[in-house]
Scaffold this motif. Structure first.
Motif, PDB file in Angstrom:
ATOM      1  N   GLY A 158       0.852  -1.101   0.058  1.00  0.00           N
ATOM      2  CA  GLY A 158       0.045  -0.012   0.046  1.00  0.00           C
ATOM      3  C   GLY A 158       0.857   1.478   0.038  1.00  0.00           C
ATOM      4  N   LYS A 171       1.887   4.021  -1.798  1.00  0.00           N
ATOM      5  CA  LYS A 171       1.311   4.640  -2.863  1.00  0.00           C
ATOM      6  C   LYS A 171       2.488   5.568  -3.611  1.00  0.00           C
ATOM      7  CE  LYS A 171      -3.576   4.352  -2.106  1.00  0.00           C
ATOM      8  NZ  LYS A 171      -4.727   5.052  -1.958  1.00  0.00           N
ATOM      9  N   HIS A 172       3.294   6.107  -2.570  1.00  0.00           N
ATOM     10  CA  HIS A 172       4.357   6.988  -3.151  1.00  0.00           C
ATOM     11  C   HIS A 172       5.261   6.186  -4.132  1.00  0.00           C
ATOM     12  CE1 HIS A 172       7.303  10.054  -3.378  1.00  0.00           C
ATOM     13  NE2 HIS A 172       8.178   9.524  -2.498  1.00  0.00           N
TER      14      HIS A 172
END
Length: 148
Positions: A18, A20-21
């Protein structure tokens, strides 16, 4: 493990965790690599992938300086964070002493003695240090070596 395979594995890991960056930046890297392959109709090896990564880092540095000049620290910070992720995939940078040693070896190999031989010396040196050293620093050190 090839660089492209490592990027794919890291993209999968970022999806699962997870992050996202990291996922976004790895996707940018993969897109840049794929674009270069499509444009030139070749399969990039690790050296060519490193060249793409170097170009991406240089673009981020340019953007950071422009954003800072425009007082947009928020955008400059985003570029810095992207640059950190991109630099994870670059080989470790050479120190100044290592660069000087490589320059001296190239001088011995090419017989360069004066500033007129910079082109010949850089031609021999570039394949050895590309992706591992800041070429601006290499150029500066080569000029110092041949001038003095």
């Amino acid at each position: 493990m090839s660089m492209k395979l490592k990027l794919t594995d890291d993209m999968k890991a970022a999806m699962k965790s997870g992050d996202k960056h990291t996922l976004g930046v790895v996707r940018l890297i993969k897109a840049a690599v794929q674009q270069k392959e499509v444009d030139e109709r070749i399969e990039l090896d690790d050296t060519a992938v490193v060249a793409v990564l170097d170009k991406m880092v240089k673009q981020r540095k340019d953007s950071i300086s422009q954003y800072e000049a425009a007082n947009r620290e928020d955008l400059a910070q985003i570029e810095r964070e992207e640059m950190v992720v991109i630099e994870r995939y670059l080989p470790a940078k050479m120190g100044e002493a290592e660069i000087i040693a490589a320059i001296q070896a190239a001088v011995a190999e090419t017989g360069a003695t004066s500033p007129a031989d910079i082109g010949k010396l850089m031609g021999a040196l570039k394949p050895k240090v590309a992706g591992k050293a800041d070429m601006g620093l290499v150029s500066k050190l080569v000029k110092q070596q041949l001038a003095g």
